[in-house]
Design a protein around this motif. Structure first.
Motif, PDB file in Angstrom:
ATOM      1  N   GLY A  88      66.090  23.520  59.437  1.00 40.08           N
ATOM      2  CA  GLY A  88      67.462  22.446  59.920  1.00 40.08           C
ATOM      3  C   GLY A  88      68.201  23.098  60.837  1.00 40.08           C
ATOM      4  N   ALA A  89      69.057  22.187  61.480  1.00 42.61           N
ATOM      5  CA  ALA A  89      69.610  22.268  62.622  1.00 42.61           C
ATOM      6  C   ALA A  89      71.113  22.065  62.325  1.00 42.61           C
ATOM      7  CB  ALA A  89      69.150  21.259  64.173  1.00 42.61           C
ATOM      8  N   THR A  90      72.049  22.798  63.317  1.00 43.99           N
ATOM      9  CA  THR A  90      73.184  22.570  63.212  1.00 43.99           C
ATOM     10  C   THR A  90      73.894  21.103  63.627  1.00 43.99           C
ATOM     11  OG1 THR A  90      73.546  23.175  65.744  1.00 43.99           O
ATOM     12  CG2 THR A  90      74.056  24.829  63.734  1.00 43.99           C
ATOM     13  N   GLY A  91      73.000  20.379  64.024  1.00 43.72           N
ATOM     14  CA  GLY A  91      73.215  18.725  64.699  1.00 43.72           C
ATOM     15  C   GLY A  91      72.353  18.012  63.522  1.00 43.72           C
ATOM     16  N   GLY A  92      72.040  18.365  62.339  1.00 46.29           N
ATOM     17  CA  GLY A  92      71.584  17.348  61.112  1.00 46.29           C
ATOM     18  C   GLY A  92      69.948  17.167  61.235  1.00 46.29           C
ATOM     19  N   THR A  93      69.193  17.790  62.301  1.00 48.69           N
ATOM     20  CA  THR A  93      67.861  17.370  61.979  1.00 48.69           C
ATOM     21  C   THR A  93      67.142  18.302  61.180  1.00 48.69           C
ATOM     22  OG1 THR A  93      68.168  16.790  64.540  1.00 48.69           O
ATOM     23  CG2 THR A  93      65.895  17.201  63.942  1.00 48.69           C
ATOM     24  N   VAL A  94      66.079  17.902  60.781  1.00 49.26           N
ATOM     25  CA  VAL A  94      65.166  18.506  59.865  1.00 49.26           C
ATOM     26  C   VAL A  94      63.835  18.724  60.430  1.00 49.26           C
ATOM     27  CG1 VAL A  94      64.118  18.926  57.561  1.00 49.26           C
ATOM     28  CG2 VAL A  94      66.603  18.345  57.849  1.00 49.26           C
ATOM     29  N   GLY A  95      62.987  19.868  60.452  1.00 47.59           N
ATOM     30  CA  GLY A  95      61.858  20.259  60.870  1.00 47.59           C
ATOM     31  C   GLY A  95      60.904  20.518  59.669  1.00 47.59           C
ATOM     32  N   ALA A 114      75.221  16.578  61.085  1.00 53.57           N
ATOM     33  CA  ALA A 114      76.021  17.642  60.358  1.00 53.57           C
ATOM     34  C   ALA A 114      75.202  18.911  60.321  1.00 53.57           C
ATOM     35  CB  ALA A 114      76.594  17.146  59.229  1.00 53.57           C
ATOM     36  N   TYR A 115      76.019  20.103  59.846  1.00 56.58           N
ATOM     37  CA  TYR A 115      75.266  21.336  59.713  1.00 56.58           C
ATOM     38  C   TYR A 115      74.175  21.360  58.594  1.00 56.58           C
ATOM     39  CZ  TYR A 115      75.292  26.368  59.174  1.00 56.58           C
ATOM     40  OH  TYR A 115      74.963  27.673  59.167  1.00 56.58           O
TER      41      TYR A 115
END
Length: 191
Positions: A88-95, A114-115
């Motif tokens: 997960g990213a600090t910008g809300g994206t998930v991998g 969001a975080y």
């Protein structure tokens, strides 16, 4: 650093990993089924299969912003399948990777900007993501390995959520004000 004697002695376990820019706390995860395998995220994703003796770069600029890269804020390995890895990213994206980090499906769908504090799966196909920010839904669920997402925020107060766990069919989340539990998959939560 790594210790094989309960912390009495330590050896450096950075095997070939460069010094990267990162968040203050660097998130990493150990594969419970193969403890020599770890994943570590800065703004890049790394993997070791030999206890940190050698790290391999899996993906550079894991979550691009357009002008730079979001930091990786959450890393996890499925407890039931070593090939299923999450970030997960600090910008809300998930991998999500279903092949041990070789390839990644990067998803945004309807997820908040969001975080990401945690991404995890406790049974095949179902993935949960939590967010640590005010003003957005905090708990999300996917039933198709992250292709689509639905909020299961239910009646949660507007507080950051830090982690999620499933135990005996119940969801538990750790928040800034304590633990909440749901026995109906997030329709209702109780402190």
């Amino acid at each position: 650093w790594r210790s094989d004697d309960f912390g009495q002695t330590w050896i450096q376990a950075m095997g070939g990993m460069p010094l990267d820019q990162s968040m203050f706390y660097i998130d990493y995860a150990m594969d419970r089924l193969s403890p020599s395998t770890l994943y570590l995220g800065t703004y890049k994703m790394y993997k070791t299969t030999n206890d940190g003796k050698l790290w391999t770069l899996l993906k550079d600029c894991f979550f691009p912003t357009g002008t730079s890269c979001y930091y990786i804020s959450a890393v996890n390995v499925s407890p039931y399948d070593s090939k299923l890895v999450f970030a997960g990213a600090t910008g809300g994206t998930v991998g999500i990777s279903q092949d041990g980090g070789a390839t990644w499906n990067i998803v945004r769908d309807s997820l908040p900007t969001a975080y990401v504090s945690a991404v995890n799966s406790f049974e095949p196909g179902i993935v949960y993501a939590t967010y640590s920010r005010y003003g957005v839904d905090k708990v999300w669920k996917s039933t198709n390995f992250g292709a689509t997402w639905k909020s299961i925020n239910g009646n949660l107060p507007d507080i950051p959520v830090n982690d999620i766990l499933k135990l005996d069919g119940k969801l538990l989340i750790g928040t800034e004000v304590g633990v909440f539990i749901s026995d109906d998959e997030g329709v209702t939560w109780q402190r």
